[in-house]
Structures are given as C-alpha cells and as structure tokens.
Design a protein around this motif. Structure first.
Motif, PDB file in Angstrom:
ATOM      1  N   CYS A 401      29.048 -28.746 -76.467  1.00 50.35           N
ATOM      2  CA  CYS A 401      30.279 -28.931 -75.992  1.00 50.35           C
ATOM      3  C   CYS A 401      30.990 -30.285 -76.324  1.00 50.35           C
ATOM      4  O   CYS A 401      30.653 -31.120 -76.685  1.00 50.35           O
ATOM      5  N   PHE A 402      32.409 -30.004 -76.698  1.00 45.39           N
ATOM      6  CA  PHE A 402      33.390 -30.887 -77.037  1.00 45.39           C
ATOM      7  C   PHE A 402      34.014 -31.537 -76.013  1.00 45.39           C
ATOM      8  O   PHE A 402      35.143 -32.181 -76.135  1.00 45.39           O
ATOM      9  N   ILE A 406      38.188 -26.086 -71.603  1.00 40.00           N
ATOM     10  CA  ILE A 406      38.781 -24.846 -71.463  1.00 40.00           C
ATOM     11  C   ILE A 406      38.040 -23.901 -70.328  1.00 40.00           C
ATOM     12  O   ILE A 406      38.404 -23.384 -69.589  1.00 40.00           O
ATOM     13  N   CYS A 407      36.815 -24.096 -70.424  1.00 37.79           N
ATOM     14  CA  CYS A 407      35.852 -23.238 -69.429  1.00 37.79           C
ATOM     15  C   CYS A 407      36.273 -23.676 -68.182  1.00 37.79           C
ATOM     16  O   CYS A 407      36.291 -22.746 -67.157  1.00 37.79           O
ATOM     17  N   ASN A 420      27.170 -36.094 -64.083  1.00 35.70           N
ATOM     18  CA  ASN A 420      26.278 -36.742 -64.891  1.00 35.70           C
ATOM     19  C   ASN A 420      27.038 -36.967 -66.262  1.00 35.70           C
ATOM     20  O   ASN A 420      26.372 -36.877 -67.336  1.00 35.70           O
ATOM     21  N   ASN A 421      28.341 -36.966 -66.260  1.00 38.16           N
ATOM     22  CA  ASN A 421      29.132 -36.943 -67.266  1.00 38.16           C
ATOM     23  C   ASN A 421      28.969 -35.690 -68.254  1.00 38.16           C
ATOM     24  O   ASN A 421      29.207 -35.702 -69.500  1.00 38.16           O
ATOM     25  N   LYS A 422      28.606 -34.605 -67.544  1.00 37.81           N
ATOM     26  CA  LYS A 422      28.019 -33.354 -68.439  1.00 37.81           C
ATOM     27  C   LYS A 422      29.100 -32.225 -67.728  1.00 37.81           C
ATOM     28  O   LYS A 422      29.017 -32.314 -66.384  1.00 37.81           O
ATOM     29  N   LEU A 423      29.576 -31.100 -68.303  1.00 43.65           N
ATOM     30  CA  LEU A 423      29.884 -29.892 -67.698  1.00 43.65           C
ATOM     31  C   LEU A 423      28.622 -29.088 -67.380  1.00 43.65           C
ATOM     32  O   LEU A 423      27.984 -28.722 -68.338  1.00 43.65           O
ATOM     33  N   GLN A 424      28.774 -28.790 -66.145  1.00 44.87           N
ATOM     34  CA  GLN A 424      27.518 -27.589 -65.705  1.00 44.87           C
ATOM     35  C   GLN A 424      28.279 -26.369 -65.011  1.00 44.87           C
ATOM     36  O   GLN A 424      29.094 -26.786 -64.410  1.00 44.87           O
ATOM     37  N   CYS A 440      35.294 -19.987 -74.727  1.00 47.70           N
ATOM     38  CA  CYS A 440      34.544 -21.003 -75.487  1.00 47.70           C
ATOM     39  C   CYS A 440      33.856 -20.441 -76.694  1.00 47.70           C
ATOM     40  O   CYS A 440      33.605 -21.065 -77.777  1.00 47.70           O
ATOM     41  N   GLY A 441      33.090 -19.480 -76.404  1.00 49.37           N
ATOM     42  CA  GLY A 441      32.083 -18.782 -77.522  1.00 49.37           C
ATOM     43  C   GLY A 441      30.673 -18.677 -76.933  1.00 49.37           C
ATOM     44  O   GLY A 441      30.229 -19.543 -76.338  1.00 49.37           O
ATOM     45  N   PRO A 442      30.290 -17.544 -76.989  1.00 49.70           N
ATOM     46  CA  PRO A 442      28.949 -17.273 -76.494  1.00 49.70           C
ATOM     47  C   PRO A 442      27.783 -18.205 -77.131  1.00 49.70           C
ATOM     48  O   PRO A 442      26.863 -18.307 -76.610  1.00 49.70           O
ATOM     49  N   GLN A 443      28.274 -18.598 -78.134  1.00 48.89           N
ATOM     50  CA  GLN A 443      27.007 -19.437 -78.740  1.00 48.89           C
ATOM     51  C   GLN A 443      27.004 -20.995 -78.040  1.00 48.89           C
ATOM     52  O   GLN A 443      26.188 -21.668 -78.225  1.00 48.89           O
ATOM     53  N   ASN A 444      27.949 -21.039 -77.381  1.00 46.22           N
ATOM     54  CA  ASN A 444      28.199 -22.542 -76.531  1.00 46.22           C
ATOM     55  C   ASN A 444      27.660 -22.437 -75.318  1.00 46.22           C
ATOM     56  O   ASN A 444      27.307 -23.439 -74.539  1.00 46.22           O
TER      57      ASN A 444
END
Ligand code: SF4
Ligand code: SF4
Length: 453
Positions: A401-402, A406-407, A420-424, A440-444
C-alpha cells in the motif's frame, strides 16, 4: 456548504418523522364481536365453532382461524385471523378477514374475495400447494404462504375434530410445485455466478448478475430478501419461509455471508443493484456532458465534495442508524415498512405516501452512492453482523500500500477506514463489489482467510 448539510439533516428528520407518525396508522384492524355457539375440547383447550342457520336449519358452521391452527402463523407484519365458513360436509364455503396487519397493497390482493374464493369448495382432500392448486401472488409471498398455511391447517383440524373424518397427512415434499423448483434452481445459478465473479474479480459478470437480479428477484419476485424474513425467523415464525424458494434464498444469503461476507448486498440485492446502477448512470451522464460542454453540469455540483467529506467525518455515527433501526423493527414489526424494496417493484400498487418516500430514498441514493445501504438498511446491517465472523474477507496488504487512497475514494460504502495509520477494510460495511481490487490491483487487495489476519 452549511446550508447543504442542513438540507441533508432535514431529509433524515423528515424520513424519521414520516416513519414514526405512520407507525400508528399503518396497520389495519377489523374486530369481530365474538359469540359462543359450540365448542370442543382439544388438549383441554376449548376450540370454538359457530353454527350457521337458515330457516331454523343448521346449514354449516364457521371458525376463527387463530384458534384452529397448530401453531401461531404470522404474516408479513403480524397476526392474521380469518373467519372460515364450512358446509356440513366440511367444504369451505366462504372466508372473511377478521384481523390482519399486512401492508395495504398485499391486503388488497391476498385478502380480496377474488383471491380467497379459490379456496371455496376445497376440503381435507385438497393439496393446498401454492403455484399448483392454489395461485400465488408474486411479491406477496409471505402473506400468501401464511394465508395458505392457516387455511390448510384449519381445514385439517376441522375435519379431524368436527367432521370426524380421517385426516389425510400430506407429505411436505408433495407440497412443492414444479415452478418453485425451477425458480429455486435459477436462484442457485445466480448465487453461483456471484461467487464465481467475486472470487475471479469479474467486473462484467457483476453487472450481468445485477441486471438479472433486478429482473428475477426484483421484478418477477418482488424484492428478494427482506429483513421481515429474518425477523420472522428470529421470532420462530417459519411460515413466511416455509416455501422452498424463500427458504433457499434465506439459507443461501446466510451461508454466503458466513463464508464471504455481504455478497448478497454487492451482487444480488435487487434494490442495491437499482440504486448503484442509477448512480453509475448519473456518473456516466456527468462525464458525457462534461465532454460535450466542456464544463461541469449540475449533477456534479449536487454531489458536493464537502458534503461527501462531512458525511465521511460522521460516518462512524451515521452507520449505527441501521443497527438502531433493527432494534426498533424487532420491537415494532410494522416498522418493516421502511424497507423500500416492497415499493419499488410494486410501484403501481403502492400508496402515494410510500411512493414519495421511495422517491426521496432514490433521489438521495442517486446523489450519494448507496446511501440507503450505508446508513439505513436493516437487512444490510444484519448481514454486516454475520460478515464480522465470515470465513473469508478482503484485506489490504500493507506492504503493497502506497497510501494513494484511491480505494478509499472509490468504495461505495465507505468501508475503507484509516486505523493505526493503516488503511483497513471494515467487514461489516464491505459489500464485496471488488471496486477497490479493480482500481488498486488484485495483488494489493486480496481475499484472505480470517485466521491469516
Ligand atoms: S444494504 Fe440493504 S439495500 Fe443495500 S444491498 Fe444490502 S440488503 Fe440491499
Ligand atoms: S472495500 Fe472494496 S470490495 Fe468492499 S465495498 Fe469497498 S470497494 Fe467494494
């Protein structure tokens, strides 16, 4: 901006005032003055029947269904009590409605003489199969099922205890019509398509499934699953789901939610599909106009970014409204009428006040994507509780995750939050539409087992 937020607040206020002022006038009740003619004892309980006379001759008798069914059978919004008239040989001669709490459009069809007269001259030898010897009304499945089951049980008990003839026990499997089986198979195919499309991230299949579900579950079978089915299940009133199609729909929704999460919401709910497609259409028109005119049109102005931001700011508060609605519907079942599913696919027979209510919901959902699902839908909230414990769920892989977010912007239910500073991804809100994976891409963003968290 302040002005627009005030308008939104007023909109919610109007909806709530509408609901609460209507709760007392929604139900229709007709009382019947009781008099005792005769009774018999069954398990030490008196069961009354009333003799009918003509020229001082007994011509038959009638009963009140509420006393003669084996269990309490409820309709969509409460008890149903019928006065059933029999000839002396136990054939149904007339049916009158004493008490019912169904919505007017259902009452209009199911409790009409025209519909009930199909039971006349039936007795304990009849099958009482909806879709075969008894016509069902699509869109009023719960009411039809309840009425059919009530009459079926009453006829059998009348023959058992009053006429004294041997009761013909009917095998449950015999009471399933071929049309029901066909409908149910189509339903399984639809669920299979949605599971396949979700797992393999197939955008086009989602739109195909959504269009089919609007026609199949929406237009043909009037609205799909309702929180009313869940409510009846919780109250152990199984009549409303005793039909194999509804039972399968109910079970498939629960099972897929326990495995994947809110797959039904993202792929199969006909109302969800309508509001999302309308929103997408609005977006498409916006883009087209922008291309031709080279400037933004009003649609874009209506969906004010500041309002969207403000909705997001209080998101954690608004999304609890739907859980609150679950509680009040469980306390006051007639409030189930807030569900717009029943109106949109039954529009020609919907009372004007409900049409206005539906239009308000639709307009607000065209402006703000899936607003009904996000804040108001009791069924979505209930499924959200189940998806909290689902076996699989979508997860953003933090190492990929950059933080472009977008998501978060694209998610139609604001299910992606920062913690906690993360996208969930919030399982309770995620409808598995795959939009985040596609952008975003299925790998992400991957489907993972819960235990892998
Ligand atoms: S939240 Fe409600 S209306 Fe929206 S998709 Fe789910 S069940 Fe349908
Ligand atoms: S988190 Fe992704 S899959 Fe879930 S609702 Fe949002 S965009 Fe759709």
């Amino acid at each position: 901006m302040g002005m627009k937020i005030k308008i939104i607040k007023k909109f919610f206020l109007i909806i709530f005032i509408f609901l609460f002022t209507n709760i007392f006038v929604l139900s229709e009740e007709i009382y019947f003055e009781k008099f005792v003619s005769s009774y018999i004892l069954v398990n030490n309980q008196p069961k009354y029947y009333y003799l009918t006379y003509e020229n001082k001759q007994i011509t038959g008798f009638f009963i009140e269904s509420i006393e003669w069914t084996d269990e309490k059978i409820k309709g969509y919004a409460g008890n149903i009590n019928l006065q059933i008239y029999f000839s002396l040989d136990g054939k149904i001669k007339n049916i009158k409605v004493i008490e019912q709490y169904e919505t007017k459009k259902y009452a209009k069809d199911v409790f009409e003489e025209k519909y009930l007269s199909q039971y006349y001259n039936k007795d304990n030898k009849s099958q009482f199969i909806l879709g075969e010897d008894i016509k069902a009304i699509s869109g009023a499945t719960i009411s039809c099922n309840a009425v059919n089951e009530i009459i079926y049980q009453c006829v059998n008990n009348v023959h058992k205890y009053i006429i004294g003839k041997k009761i013909i026990k009917k095998d449950f499997s015999l009471r399933i019509s071929k049309i029901e089986i066909l409908k149910t198979l189509t339903l399984y195919i639809l669920f299979f398509m949605s599971i396949y499309g979700f797992l393999y991230n197939l955008k086009i299949l989602r739109y195909i499934t959504m269009c089919i579900t609007i026609v199949f579950l929406g237009i043909m079978y009037k609205g799909g699953l309702s929180f009313g089915h869940i409510q009846n299940f919780l109250y152990l009133n199984f009549t409303s789901i005793s039909n194999i199609f509804i039972w399968s729909l109910f079970m498939l929704v629960i099972i897929t939610t326990l495995i994947f999460g809110r797959l039904y919401c993202g792929w199969l709910c006909p109302f969800g599909a309508v509001i999302e497609l309308l929103f997408d259409l609005k977006r498409y028109i916006e883009k087209r106009y922008k291309k031709t005119l080279g400037k933004e049109i009003e649609f874009e102005i209506i969906e004010d970014k500041k309002i969207v931001k403000s909705l997001r700011k209080y998101e954690s508060f608004y999304r609890y409204i739907k859980f609150f609605l679950i509680i009040i519907i469980l306390i006051s079942p007639s409030l189930i009428l807030i569900e717009p599913f029943q109106y949109i696919f039954y529009i020609t027979q919907t009372e004007i006040k409900f049409v206005i209510y539906l239009l308000l919901i639709l307009i607000i959902c065209i402006i703000f994507v899936r607003l009904w699902c996000r804040y108001l839908c009791p069924l979505g909230a209930f499924l959200g509780l189940f998806s909290k414990i689902s076996f699989l769920n979508l997860q953003i892989l933090q190492e990929h995750c950059f933080r472009c977010e977008i998501c978060k912007t694209i998610c139609p239910t604001n299910a992606i939050i920062e913690k906690n500073n993360k996208l969930q991804i919030l399982n309770t809100e995620c409808i598995l539409c795959n939009k985040c994976r596609q952008n975003c891409g299925p790998q992400n963003i991957k489907i993972v087992k819960k235990l892998q968290h």
